[in-house]
Enzyme design. Structure first.
Site, PDB file in Angstrom:
ATOM      1  N   GLN A   1      -3.190  -2.257   7.362  1.00 37.07           N
ATOM      2  CA  GLN A   1      -3.478  -3.704   7.420  1.00 37.07           C
ATOM      3  C   GLN A   1      -4.221  -4.150   6.145  1.00 37.07           C
ATOM      4  O   GLN A   1      -4.039  -3.530   5.125  1.00 37.07           O
ATOM      5  CB  GLN A   1      -4.267  -4.081   8.682  1.00 37.07           C
ATOM      6  CG  GLN A   1      -3.452  -3.974   9.967  1.00 37.07           C
ATOM      7  CD  GLN A   1      -3.418  -2.575  10.540  1.00 37.07           C
ATOM      8  OE1 GLN A   1      -4.449  -1.924  10.620  1.00 37.07           O
ATOM      9  NE2 GLN A   1      -2.263  -2.112  10.935  1.00 37.07           N
TER      10      GLN A   1
ATOM     11  N   LYS B   1       0.842  -1.223   0.000  1.00 38.58           N
ATOM     12  CA  LYS B   1       0.000   0.000   0.000  1.00 38.58           C
ATOM     13  C   LYS B   1       0.864   1.255   0.000  1.00 38.58           C
ATOM     14  O   LYS B   1       0.603   2.205  -0.738  1.00 38.58           O
ATOM     15  CB  LYS B   1      -0.928   0.014   1.231  1.00 38.58           C
ATOM     16  CG  LYS B   1      -1.958  -1.116   1.227  1.00 38.58           C
ATOM     17  CD  LYS B   1      -2.777  -1.120   2.497  1.00 38.58           C
ATOM     18  CE  LYS B   1      -1.983  -1.468   3.723  1.00 38.58           C
ATOM     19  NZ  LYS B   1      -1.423  -2.850   3.732  1.00 38.58           N
TER      20      LYS B   1
ATOM     21  N   GLY C   1       2.938  -0.796   9.018  1.00 35.63           N
ATOM     22  CA  GLY C   1       4.267  -0.457   8.523  1.00 35.63           C
ATOM     23  C   GLY C   1       4.140  -0.352   7.020  1.00 35.63           C
ATOM     24  O   GLY C   1       3.909  -1.344   6.340  1.00 35.63           O
ATOM     25  N   HIS C   2       4.221   0.870   6.510  1.00 30.73           N
ATOM     26  CA  HIS C   2       4.082   1.098   5.073  1.00 30.73           C
ATOM     27  C   HIS C   2       5.429   1.560   4.540  1.00 30.73           C
ATOM     28  O   HIS C   2       5.971   2.556   5.002  1.00 30.73           O
ATOM     29  CB  HIS C   2       3.008   2.155   4.797  1.00 30.73           C
ATOM     30  CG  HIS C   2       1.639   1.726   5.224  1.00 30.73           C
ATOM     31  ND1 HIS C   2       0.544   2.547   5.178  1.00 30.73           N
ATOM     32  CD2 HIS C   2       1.183   0.536   5.713  1.00 30.73           C
ATOM     33  CE1 HIS C   2      -0.521   1.882   5.622  1.00 30.73           C
ATOM     34  NE2 HIS C   2      -0.151   0.669   5.953  1.00 30.73           N
TER      35      HIS C   2
END
Ligand code: 2SA
Ligand code: GDP
Ligand code: MG
Length: 424
Positions: free
Chosen positions: A223, A15, A39-40
């Site tokens: 998520q 994402k 965590g992106h």
């Protein structure tokens, strides 16, 4: 234009990368749920940014917002701002806004999350960031909001009101209740409150005004669909709603304003933490994909479980989110695997299913039914256009598209911005 981007599997579909890629066309990018369990990863040139709270549009011109449905750890926000400043990216109140009603993650939430997880016979595998306990307090109406954090008197009064109950809870679970009124932690939270006072905004109002002015707004989920607290694989889920409708509810934007809903779909599937994963590859093949895809938790570093593409779960994600288009990521990771398997259905108690059963226990008992496709040997990371892909890679993408019945718009073949092209 209002666009919602969600993860269609169990998170970590990429994402961050796709939001960063698309954000150049948006005026506002807003996170609508979750907290620093997320965590992106955004890779620009040689720099790799791991974002936990700040929306992935931060590196472009967009204004970035954290909505009231997020649970926010102020220490993590401070660290993230500092990390960006070190990289020469200025984060001030013109760039970032946080809703006045955003719930604050307190040290006791993190303590309670850890204690509860340790005491569970069947673990969930939470990130131990206090997410679930912060959401419990939101619905129990015992949260401390951003507007309270930034007002010393209000913050201290609210903490005094809540402390006895929190201390009792921690003590009952065998923890140390002193964390609730630890003077050092309180002092630090007050400092953080001062730091963030200028960032307070009304996110719903800002977004609605931006849309009224014809601006482009993107809602960024954290998520993935099957970790949704209502529609996911309970109890192995996170504590917020991760699907597209949640963007409207949590940001305070009416569903009639939504123009596009983009799915981020990994070319295979991963899951971090416990819970069913019907196509999971245990052993050498799973480890090979984990290594090739760098499948380790962006927040916790835990190894992600890997499996073949799971169509029934994807069909359910399409139903839950109403996707208008798909960005397919990590196709490069499948190089060298032959055959490639697509799970087109399940076998459950002697019956064939083409859609996941409602209950987690039943999904756990499903075995995958596969259709095999030939793989390819060529590296894909330098591919710049769809027609440069090896034929078998195009066949794989087109097979997925045919099965999903939603158009694939972008294909990603590496973590960098340039490693993406349109599927013409
Ligand atoms: P929590 O901490 O209460 O939200 O955990 C509940 C479940 O939700 C899963 N979860 C995630 N799954 C995938 N990615 C997430 N973010 C990180 C990442 C995870 C990490 O980007 O890699 O670093 O481990 C994320 N956040 C929560 C979690 O594994 C539990 O199954
Ligand atoms: P998110 O939570 O959905 O934003 O995903 P994460 O950032 O947690 O995990 C995705 C990981 O895959 C990150 O390390 C990305 O840099 C990386 N990534 C994203 N797209 C691709 C891709 O197409 N190929 C490869 N090899 N890596 C990718
Ligand atoms: Mg992630």
């Amino acid at each position: 234009m209002f666009t919602i981007i969600t993860g269609a599997q169990f998170g970590d579909e990429g994402k961050g990368k796709i939001v960063d890629l698309l954000a150049k066309d948006y005026d506002v990018v807003a996170r609508f749920q979750g907290g620093n369990n997320a965590g992106h990863t955004v890779k620009v040139g040689d720099e790799v940014y791991k974002l936990h709270l700040i929306p992935s549009g931060i590196l472009l011109d967009a204004r970035v917002l954290i909505g009231p449905g997020v649970v926010l750890n102020p220490e993590v926000l401070a660290e993230e701002i500092e990390m960006f400043e070190k990289h020469g990216v200025k984060v001030n109140s013109e760039k970032l806004g946080v809703d006045a009603k955003t719930s604050i993650i307190m040290p006791y939430h993190i303590e309670l999350d850890g204690l509860r997880e340790a005491s569970r016979e069947t673990k969930i595998g939470t990130t131990k960031r206090g997410i679930g306990y912060a959401y419990i307090d939101k619905v129990a109406r015992d949260e401390i909001r951003m507007a309270e954090l930034v007002d010393k008197e209000r913050f201290l009064a609210r903490l005094e009101e809540l402390a006895p109950q929190k201390e009792k809870e921690i003590e009952a679970m065998g923890g140390d209740p002193r964390i609730v009124r630890d003077p050092e932690l309180i002092k630090r939270y007050l400092e953080l409150g001062e730091q963030f006072a200028a960032y307070i905004t009304d996110v719903s109002r800002e977004i609605n005004q931006a849309l009224d002015e014809g601006k482009n707004v993107m809602a960024e989920a954290a998520q993935g669909t099957h970790l949704d607290v209502i529609h996911g694989t309970q109890k192995f889920v996170t504590s917020s709603s991760t699907i597209a409708g949640s963007a409207c509810a949590n940001l305070g934007v009416g569903p009639t304003r939504v123009d596009n809903v983009i799915a981020i779909v990994k070319a295979y599937i991963t899951r971090v933490g416990e819970g069913p994963l019907p196509t999971e590859l245990i052993g050498e093949l799973g480890e090979r994909i984990q290594k090739a895809g760098g499948e380790f938790g962006t927040t916790t570093g835990r190894g992600r479980r890997c499996g073949w593409f799971d169509l029934p779960l994807l069909k359910k994600a399409i139903a839950l989110n109403g996707y208008t288009e798909i960005s397919l990521t990590k196709l490069d990771v499948l190089t060298g695997l032959d055959p490639l398997r697509i799970c087109t259905g399940y076998e459950y108690k002697g019956k064939k299913l083409d859609y996941p059963p409602e209950l987690t226990e039943d999904l756990q008992a499903c075995s995958p039914v596969y259709e095999d496709l030939p793989g390819w040997k060529e590296e894909l990371t330098e591919v710049k256009a769809y027609n440069e892909l090896p034929e078998n890679a195009r066949n794989y993408v087109e097979k997925l598209e045919e099965l999903m019945k939603v158009p694939v718009n972008y294909i990603s073949v590496g973590p960098g911005r340039a490693q993406t092209f349109k599927k013409e």
